[in-house]
Design a protein around this motif. Structure first.
Motif, PDB file in Angstrom:
ATOM      1  N   ALA A 101      -3.126  -9.947   7.909  1.00  0.00           N
ATOM      2  CA  ALA A 101      -3.401  -9.051   9.045  1.00  0.00           C
ATOM      3  C   ALA A 101      -2.521  -7.813   8.970  1.00  0.00           C
ATOM      4  O   ALA A 101      -2.982  -6.698   9.230  1.00  0.00           O
ATOM      5  CB  ALA A 101      -3.174  -9.795  10.362  1.00  0.00           C
ATOM      6  N   ARG A 102      -1.240  -8.020   8.587  1.00  0.00           N
ATOM      7  CA  ARG A 102      -0.317  -6.883   8.481  1.00  0.00           C
ATOM      8  C   ARG A 102      -0.731  -5.948   7.346  1.00  0.00           C
ATOM      9  O   ARG A 102      -0.631  -4.726   7.471  1.00  0.00           O
ATOM     10  CB  ARG A 102       1.115  -7.398   8.268  1.00  0.00           C
ATOM     11  CG  ARG A 102       2.183  -6.302   8.155  1.00  0.00           C
ATOM     12  CD  ARG A 102       2.211  -5.400   9.377  1.00  0.00           C
ATOM     13  NE  ARG A 102       3.094  -4.262   9.174  1.00  0.00           N
ATOM     14  CZ  ARG A 102       2.893  -3.085   9.730  1.00  0.00           C
ATOM     15  NH1 ARG A 102       1.865  -2.871  10.519  1.00  0.00           N
ATOM     16  NH2 ARG A 102       3.733  -2.101   9.515  1.00  0.00           N
ATOM     17  N   GLU A 103      -1.217  -6.528   6.233  1.00  0.00           N
ATOM     18  CA  GLU A 103      -1.670  -5.702   5.100  1.00  0.00           C
ATOM     19  C   GLU A 103      -2.854  -4.829   5.511  1.00  0.00           C
ATOM     20  O   GLU A 103      -2.927  -3.650   5.151  1.00  0.00           O
ATOM     21  CB  GLU A 103      -2.062  -6.592   3.922  1.00  0.00           C
ATOM     22  CG  GLU A 103      -0.879  -7.112   3.137  1.00  0.00           C
ATOM     23  CD  GLU A 103      -1.281  -8.028   2.001  1.00  0.00           C
ATOM     24  OE1 GLU A 103      -2.470  -7.980   1.604  1.00  0.00           O
ATOM     25  OE2 GLU A 103      -0.435  -8.776   1.515  1.00  0.00           O
ATOM     26  N   ILE A 104      -3.771  -5.414   6.282  1.00  0.00           N
ATOM     27  CA  ILE A 104      -4.930  -4.654   6.767  1.00  0.00           C
ATOM     28  C   ILE A 104      -4.458  -3.526   7.687  1.00  0.00           C
ATOM     29  O   ILE A 104      -4.919  -2.388   7.588  1.00  0.00           O
ATOM     30  CB  ILE A 104      -5.924  -5.585   7.509  1.00  0.00           C
ATOM     31  CG1 ILE A 104      -6.582  -6.550   6.509  1.00  0.00           C
ATOM     32  CG2 ILE A 104      -6.988  -4.775   8.245  1.00  0.00           C
ATOM     33  CD1 ILE A 104      -7.325  -7.695   7.150  1.00  0.00           C
ATOM     34  N   GLU A 105      -3.494  -3.863   8.567  1.00  0.00           N
ATOM     35  CA  GLU A 105      -2.971  -2.864   9.507  1.00  0.00           C
ATOM     36  C   GLU A 105      -2.284  -1.722   8.758  1.00  0.00           C
ATOM     37  O   GLU A 105      -2.463  -0.544   9.092  1.00  0.00           O
ATOM     38  CB  GLU A 105      -1.969  -3.551  10.451  1.00  0.00           C
ATOM     39  CG  GLU A 105      -1.531  -2.659  11.616  1.00  0.00           C
ATOM     40  CD  GLU A 105      -0.521  -3.359  12.525  1.00  0.00           C
ATOM     41  OE1 GLU A 105       0.251  -2.643  13.171  1.00  0.00           O
ATOM     42  OE2 GLU A 105      -0.523  -4.603  12.568  1.00  0.00           O
ATOM     43  N   GLN A 106      -1.501  -2.075   7.713  1.00  0.00           N
ATOM     44  CA  GLN A 106      -0.820  -1.042   6.927  1.00  0.00           C
ATOM     45  C   GLN A 106      -1.817  -0.148   6.198  1.00  0.00           C
ATOM     46  O   GLN A 106      -1.613   1.065   6.094  1.00  0.00           O
ATOM     47  CB  GLN A 106       0.138  -1.704   5.922  1.00  0.00           C
ATOM     48  CG  GLN A 106       1.400  -2.245   6.562  1.00  0.00           C
ATOM     49  CD  GLN A 106       2.282  -2.982   5.571  1.00  0.00           C
ATOM     50  OE1 GLN A 106       1.804  -3.477   4.550  1.00  0.00           O
ATOM     51  NE2 GLN A 106       3.564  -3.072   5.874  1.00  0.00           N
ATOM     52  N   GLN A 107      -2.895  -0.738   5.689  1.00  0.00           N
ATOM     53  CA  GLN A 107      -3.925   0.044   5.011  1.00  0.00           C
ATOM     54  C   GLN A 107      -4.597   0.993   5.992  1.00  0.00           C
ATOM     55  O   GLN A 107      -4.861   2.159   5.670  1.00  0.00           O
ATOM     56  CB  GLN A 107      -4.977  -0.881   4.372  1.00  0.00           C
ATOM     57  CG  GLN A 107      -5.983  -0.147   3.491  1.00  0.00           C
ATOM     58  CD  GLN A 107      -5.330   0.678   2.392  1.00  0.00           C
ATOM     59  OE1 GLN A 107      -4.501   0.175   1.645  1.00  0.00           O
ATOM     60  NE2 GLN A 107      -5.671   1.949   2.296  1.00  0.00           N
ATOM     61  N   GLU A 108      -4.853   0.502   7.215  1.00  0.00           N
ATOM     62  CA  GLU A 108      -5.437   1.356   8.256  1.00  0.00           C
ATOM     63  C   GLU A 108      -4.497   2.504   8.598  1.00  0.00           C
ATOM     64  O   GLU A 108      -4.928   3.638   8.814  1.00  0.00           O
ATOM     65  CB  GLU A 108      -5.748   0.526   9.503  1.00  0.00           C
ATOM     66  CG  GLU A 108      -6.977  -0.372   9.355  1.00  0.00           C
ATOM     67  CD  GLU A 108      -7.207  -1.265  10.566  1.00  0.00           C
ATOM     68  OE1 GLU A 108      -6.376  -1.231  11.496  1.00  0.00           O
ATOM     69  OE2 GLU A 108      -8.217  -1.990  10.570  1.00  0.00           O
ATOM     70  N   GLU A 109      -3.191   2.209   8.644  1.00  0.00           N
ATOM     71  CA  GLU A 109      -2.191   3.254   8.919  1.00  0.00           C
ATOM     72  C   GLU A 109      -2.239   4.331   7.836  1.00  0.00           C
ATOM     73  O   GLU A 109      -2.209   5.518   8.133  1.00  0.00           O
ATOM     74  CB  GLU A 109      -0.787   2.640   8.977  1.00  0.00           C
ATOM     75  CG  GLU A 109      -0.512   1.862  10.255  1.00  0.00           C
ATOM     76  CD  GLU A 109       0.894   1.256  10.266  1.00  0.00           C
ATOM     77  OE1 GLU A 109       1.706   1.627   9.399  1.00  0.00           O
ATOM     78  OE2 GLU A 109       1.159   0.425  11.140  1.00  0.00           O
ATOM     79  N   ARG A 110      -2.303   3.879   6.571  1.00  0.00           N
ATOM     80  CA  ARG A 110      -2.346   4.849   5.467  1.00  0.00           C
ATOM     81  C   ARG A 110      -3.616   5.688   5.517  1.00  0.00           C
ATOM     82  O   ARG A 110      -3.581   6.898   5.278  1.00  0.00           O
ATOM     83  CB  ARG A 110      -2.246   4.115   4.120  1.00  0.00           C
ATOM     84  CG  ARG A 110      -0.877   3.529   3.869  1.00  0.00           C
ATOM     85  CD  ARG A 110      -0.740   2.974   2.469  1.00  0.00           C
ATOM     86  NE  ARG A 110       0.478   2.193   2.362  1.00  0.00           N
ATOM     87  CZ  ARG A 110       0.544   0.873   2.455  1.00  0.00           C
ATOM     88  NH1 ARG A 110      -0.567   0.170   2.659  1.00  0.00           N
ATOM     89  NH2 ARG A 110       1.696   0.237   2.337  1.00  0.00           N
ATOM     90  N   ASN A 111      -4.748   5.044   5.823  1.00  0.00           N
ATOM     91  CA  ASN A 111      -6.014   5.771   5.928  1.00  0.00           C
ATOM     92  C   ASN A 111      -5.948   6.816   7.035  1.00  0.00           C
ATOM     93  O   ASN A 111      -6.412   7.952   6.871  1.00  0.00           O
ATOM     94  CB  ASN A 111      -7.172   4.806   6.199  1.00  0.00           C
ATOM     95  CG  ASN A 111      -7.474   3.916   5.008  1.00  0.00           C
ATOM     96  OD1 ASN A 111      -7.041   4.204   3.891  1.00  0.00           O
ATOM     97  ND2 ASN A 111      -8.197   2.828   5.234  1.00  0.00           N
TER      98      ASN A 111
END
Length: 230
Positions: free
Chosen positions: A2-12
């Motif tokens: 879940a954190r990896e998905i959130e970090q990817q969303e942050e980068r996007n």
């Protein structure tokens, strides 16, 4: 996961924000260069004005790219620090003179309250200036007409507390937990905001790499206080 998905969303989101922020100066630079090529700038005075504008927009772009590079270095753990023993009182005193000039050119008042004794901290002077530049810049940017910016320093248990305050627009309660996110910018009126929301994220990482702490207190329409403990 879940954190990896959130970090990817942050980068996007970060990339989307930067794309938006870079488009404005690029469009302006292109337009003014076309004006020179097409002969619209038909006097030396007009040409000079166009060139001055192009230069100022190029500086905006350079700052965006510098911020992005710095953020990438932090994220990848590649930022190099040059720690040394620094008298924080003398250091802040010198910076305060620079800040006073900048603050007063924005028709704001500046209150500075520093300690009257030497205080030695272990710090990277350039990185610490990056943090303070950002905090003072925000206090100017989000202030009200005729407002005040305050820089204070005081001794606290086994350290020093530096506070940058303003009596400006403040931050909504629901936005406070996310202001140190790399892409976050609470105000939806993006066109009225300069910068890309990276400043506080970079500041937080720099202070934490000093084994310090940074936090905020703010009320909507009342003002904001940012505390830095070293």
């Amino acid at each position: 996961a879940a954190r990896e998905i959130e970090q990817q969303e942050e980068r996007n989101m970060l990339i989307a924000n930067l794309s938006h922020d870079m488009r404005t100066p690029v469009t302006a630079i292109k337009g003014y260069i076309e004006g020179i090529i097409d002969g619209i700038a038909d006097t030396p005075e007009k040409q000079q004005k166009y060139l001055d504008t192009i230069y100022s927009k190029a500086i905006v772009l350079e700052r965006l790219l510098d911020g992005m590079t710095e953020y990438s270095e932090l994220e990848l753990g590649r930022m190099q620090y040059a720690f040394e023993f620094v008298d924080i009182t003398e250091y802040l005193s010198k910076l305060a003179e620079e800040y006073r000039t900048e603050i007063e050119t924005h028709n704001l008042s500046f209150t500075c309250s520093l300690a009257d004794k030497e205080m030695i901290v272990l710090a990277d002077k350039n990185k610490l200036k990056r943090v303070l530049d950002n905090l003072i810049g925000n206090a100017i940017k989000y202030n009200k007409e005729g407002g005040n910016v305050m820089l204070t320093q005081e001794a606290v248990s086994s350290g020093v507390m530096i506070t940058v305050s303003d009596n400006g627009t403040g931050i909504k309660k629901e936005d406070l937990p996310r202001i140190f996110d790399g892409f976050y910018r609470g105000d939806s009126a993006r066109s009225n905001i300069k910068g890309n929301g990276l400043g506080l994220a970079i500041s937080k990482q720099i202070i934490e790499n000093h084994h310090g702490k940074i936090w905020v207190k703010s009320e909507k329409d009342e003002g904001t206080q940012i505390f830095v403990y070293l």
